[in-house]
Motif scaffolding. Structure first.
Motif, PDB file in Angstrom:
ATOM      1  N   HIS A   1       0.451  32.387  13.323  1.00 17.96           N
ATOM      2  CA  HIS A   1       0.576  32.126  14.746  1.00 17.96           C
ATOM      3  C   HIS A   1      -0.655  32.644  15.487  1.00 17.96           C
ATOM      4  O   HIS A   1      -1.423  33.446  14.958  1.00 17.96           O
ATOM      5  CB  HIS A   1       1.831  32.815  15.310  1.00 17.96           C
TER       6      HIS A   1
ATOM      7  N   LEU B   1       3.160  34.079  20.881  1.00 19.88           N
ATOM      8  CA  LEU B   1       4.359  34.853  20.566  1.00 19.88           C
ATOM      9  C   LEU B   1       5.136  35.258  21.819  1.00 19.88           C
ATOM     10  O   LEU B   1       6.312  35.595  21.748  1.00 19.88           O
ATOM     11  CB  LEU B   1       3.991  36.118  19.783  1.00 19.88           C
TER      12      LEU B   1
ATOM     13  N   PHE C   1      13.539  36.746   9.306  1.00 17.56           N
ATOM     14  CA  PHE C   1      12.225  36.376   9.831  1.00 17.56           C
ATOM     15  C   PHE C   1      11.481  37.646  10.202  1.00 17.56           C
ATOM     16  O   PHE C   1      11.974  38.462  10.975  1.00 17.56           O
ATOM     17  CB  PHE C   1      12.421  35.489  11.066  1.00 17.56           C
ATOM     18  N   SER C   2      10.312  37.847   9.621  1.00 19.07           N
ATOM     19  CA  SER C   2       9.494  39.013   9.961  1.00 19.07           C
ATOM     20  C   SER C   2       8.755  38.698  11.257  1.00 19.07           C
ATOM     21  O   SER C   2       7.952  37.766  11.306  1.00 19.07           O
ATOM     22  CB  SER C   2       8.488  39.315   8.850  1.00 19.07           C
ATOM     23  N   SER C   3       9.027  39.477  12.283  1.00 19.07           N
ATOM     24  CA  SER C   3       8.461  39.159  13.585  1.00 19.07           C
ATOM     25  C   SER C   3       8.333  40.404  14.436  1.00 19.07           C
ATOM     26  O   SER C   3       9.200  41.283  14.387  1.00 19.07           O
ATOM     27  CB  SER C   3       9.366  38.145  14.295  1.00 19.07           C
TER      28      SER C   3
ATOM     29  N   HIS D   1       7.507  36.908   5.491  1.00 21.19           N
ATOM     30  CA  HIS D   1       8.953  37.029   5.593  1.00 21.19           C
ATOM     31  C   HIS D   1       9.567  37.570   4.306  1.00 21.19           C
ATOM     32  O   HIS D   1       8.951  37.533   3.229  1.00 21.19           O
ATOM     33  CB  HIS D   1       9.543  35.668   5.958  1.00 21.19           C
TER      34      HIS D   1
ATOM     35  N   ARG E   1       5.177  42.531  21.121  1.00 19.91           N
ATOM     36  CA  ARG E   1       4.520  41.292  21.521  1.00 19.91           C
ATOM     37  C   ARG E   1       3.746  41.490  22.829  1.00 19.91           C
ATOM     38  O   ARG E   1       2.637  40.985  22.981  1.00 19.91           O
ATOM     39  CB  ARG E   1       5.545  40.166  21.673  1.00 19.91           C
TER      40      ARG E   1
ATOM     41  N   LEU F   1       2.812  36.417   9.579  1.00 22.46           N
ATOM     42  CA  LEU F   1       4.119  37.027   9.372  1.00 22.46           C
ATOM     43  C   LEU F   1       4.598  36.723   7.957  1.00 22.46           C
ATOM     44  O   LEU F   1       4.808  35.567   7.596  1.00 22.46           O
ATOM     45  CB  LEU F   1       5.122  36.483  10.391  1.00 22.46           C
TER      46      LEU F   1
END
Length: 236
Positions: A217, A222, A185-187, A209, A193, A207
């Motif tokens: 989002h 986040l 998961f690209s986050s 992935h 954040r 995002l």
């Protein structure tokens, strides 16, 4: 460009003490960096870290740093790390504004740009490249993660893009897009954040992935219950 105009681009709502510097890469190109504070004080981006990370994100190497005075956070680390010459001057050199990309054309592909940008990441420790695009009303800024010998002095792709935008005085943000080629998961990390929520509180973040999917989002979502306190603002 004067020191005054560059200092004015700092984000210092808590200390009220702007900081700025200019780094000259081995290519001869000049990169600006300004202090970007965060309500979570340890996440503040010092001007020196910003300028050096921006330089490295462009596949350049810091060679010389221009300062108005030597009272800058992290100056000692970065000058030793890259054997930079420190130049104190009242007349800073001109900054190249090429870091600001023009508004995307109809054929622009954010994911293609992000994938290409991963090749500029400096990931000597993690081998985990991350890329980010920060869009403003005038165009967009690129960012990749930058790692150095001291892990605590490294900086994430999202914050490099933010550092570029502030250094160039373009802070009317519209959205951010992020990509990694590894992982499930690209986050943004927790630190990013907190920074993003303060500077882009109700903006879109896309995002991309590693498996080719994406999710969209609102930045404030986040980091639920992010740290906020009007009591920390010292400006009267």
């Amino acid at each position: 460009m004067s020191w005054t105009s560059l200092l004015d681009r700092s984000y210092v709502p808590y200390s009220g003490e702007p900081k700025a510097c200019l780094v000259e890469g081995s290519s001869g190109k000049i990169y600006a960096g300004v202090r970007i504070e965060n309500i979570s004080y340890p996440l503040t981006i010092p001007a020196v870290q910003a300028a050096c990370a921006i330089c490295l994100s462009e596949k350049d190497t810091p060679a010389k740093i221009y300062v108005q005075n030597r009272e800058l956070e992290q100056l000692a680390f970065w000058t030793v790390e890259f054997h930079m010459k420190v130049v104190e001057t009242d007349e800073p050199p001109v900054v190249d504004r090429e870091d600001l990309q023009m508004n995307p054309s109809s054929t622009f592909s954010a994911i293609d740009e992000l994938k290409s940008l991963l090749n500029q990441a400096v990931t000597t420790n993690s081998d985990f490249p991350v890329s980010a695009l920060l869009f403003t009303e005038n165009g967009y800024f690129e960012g990749v993660n930058v790692e150095v010998s001291d892990w605590t002095q490294g900086i994430c792709a999202e914050r490099v893009a933010i550092a570029k935008a502030y250094a160039h005085g373009d802070t009317e943000f519209t959205k951010m897009e992020i990509h990694t080629r590894k992982g499930e998961f690209s986050s943004p990390c927790g630190a990013c954040r907190q920074v993003i929520v303060e500077l882009l509180p109700y903006h879109d973040v896309v995002l991309h992935h590693a498996d080719g999917t994406l999710s969209e989002h609102i930045t404030v979502d986040l980091l639920p219950f992010s740290f906020k306190s009007s009591a920390l603002n010292k400006k009267k």
